[in-house]
Design an enzyme around this catalytic site. Structure first.
Site, PDB file in Angstrom:
ATOM      1  CE1 TYR A 184      -4.012   2.103   0.827  1.00 45.59           C
ATOM      2  CE2 TYR A 184      -2.545   3.186   2.389  1.00 45.59           C
ATOM      3  CZ  TYR A 184      -3.731   3.148   1.688  1.00 45.59           C
ATOM      4  OH  TYR A 184      -4.640   4.164   1.838  1.00 45.59           O
TER       5      TYR A 184
ATOM      6  CE  LYS B 232      -3.796   5.019  -1.445  1.00 42.96           C
ATOM      7  NZ  LYS B 232      -4.851   5.531  -2.346  1.00 42.96           N
TER       8      LYS B 232
END
Length: 247
Positions: free
Chosen positions: A155, A159
């Site tokens: 993640y 991001k």
């Protein structure tokens, strides 16, 4: 007069949580909104609820990792509303695990949804905006992409990649009248985060200089700013909506 009167917007991951609140805020400021999401039942309910509140919305089932479906989502906005003025790439998932336990599939899935999904939305929207000579694209990153979170190597990487993609696209598309910016939410109160153990949640809130979690509406207001003419000279920027956490 709303800040977005007469404009047409697409929001991915719009059936629940932050995406739904973004759609609600954009609609409240006058935008006509196409909601995209993979969860058909939640998407139907979101569209009905927004319509009941007076919003002019359409819905389209969309897997953001599928180029054809992302193109169809953007085309729905163009066909229904005559333009694509705003694109919000918000769809996301988590598959948290330590490096030792994370599977290759969980890594690939998260990167595909966040990073490839954002790229596909960015590409599809910019092709329409290029012909219009204007448009605003807002990509939803995360504070995890700035500071990293243990158990979120997938993640956090995705991001962080969204930030680099945003800046590259802003440089590429600026001369066409297209602005590209990103929002990095921090600790935000959503049904997912509220499922966190109370002591862990309290510890995380103590890390925030404002001493509280943010709300989905506060993230949506950041998106509204970047999508509107209030940010007419802002591109390639990363707006942290984090209460100061991660400074």
């Amino acid at each position: 007069m709303g800040l977005l009167d007469g404009r047409a917007a697409v929001v991915t991951g719009a059936a629940r949580g932050i995406g739904l609140e973004i759609a609600r805020v954009l609609a409240a400021e006058g935008a006509r909104v196409v909601l995209g999401d993979l969860n058909a039942e939640a998407l139907h309910k979101a569209a009905d609820d927004l319509t009941a509140s007076g919003a002019d919305v359409r819905r389209a089932s969309c897997d953001v990792t599928d180029a054809d479906r992302v193109d169809a989502l953007v085309r729905t906005c163009k066909d229904e509303f005559g333009a694509v003025d705003i694109m919000v790439n918000n769809a996301g998932i988590t598959r948290d695990a330590t490096l030792r336990r994370m599977t290759e599939r969980d890594f690939d899935t998260v990167v595909d949804v966040h990073l490839k999904g954002t790229w596909l939305g960015l590409r599809a929207a910019s092709l329409v905006m290029r012909e219009q000579g204007s448009g605003a694209i807002v990509n939803i990153s995360s504070l995890s992409g700035k500071v990293g979170n243990p158990g979120q190597t997938n993640y956090s990487a995705a991001k962080a990649g969204i930030v680099g993609m945003t800046k590259a696209a802003a440089k590429e598309l600026g001369h066409l009248g297209i602005r590209v910016n990103a929002v990095q939410p921090g600790l935000i109160r959503t049904p997912m985060t509220e499922a966190m153990r109370a002591d862990i949640w309290a510890a995380k809130e103590r890390e925030v200089p404002l001493q509280r979690a943010g709300t989905a509406a506060e993230v949506a207001n950041g998106v509204l700013f970047l999508a509107s003419d209030l940010a007419s000279y802002v591109t390639g920027a990363v707006l942290e909506v984090s209460g100061g956490r991660g400074m």
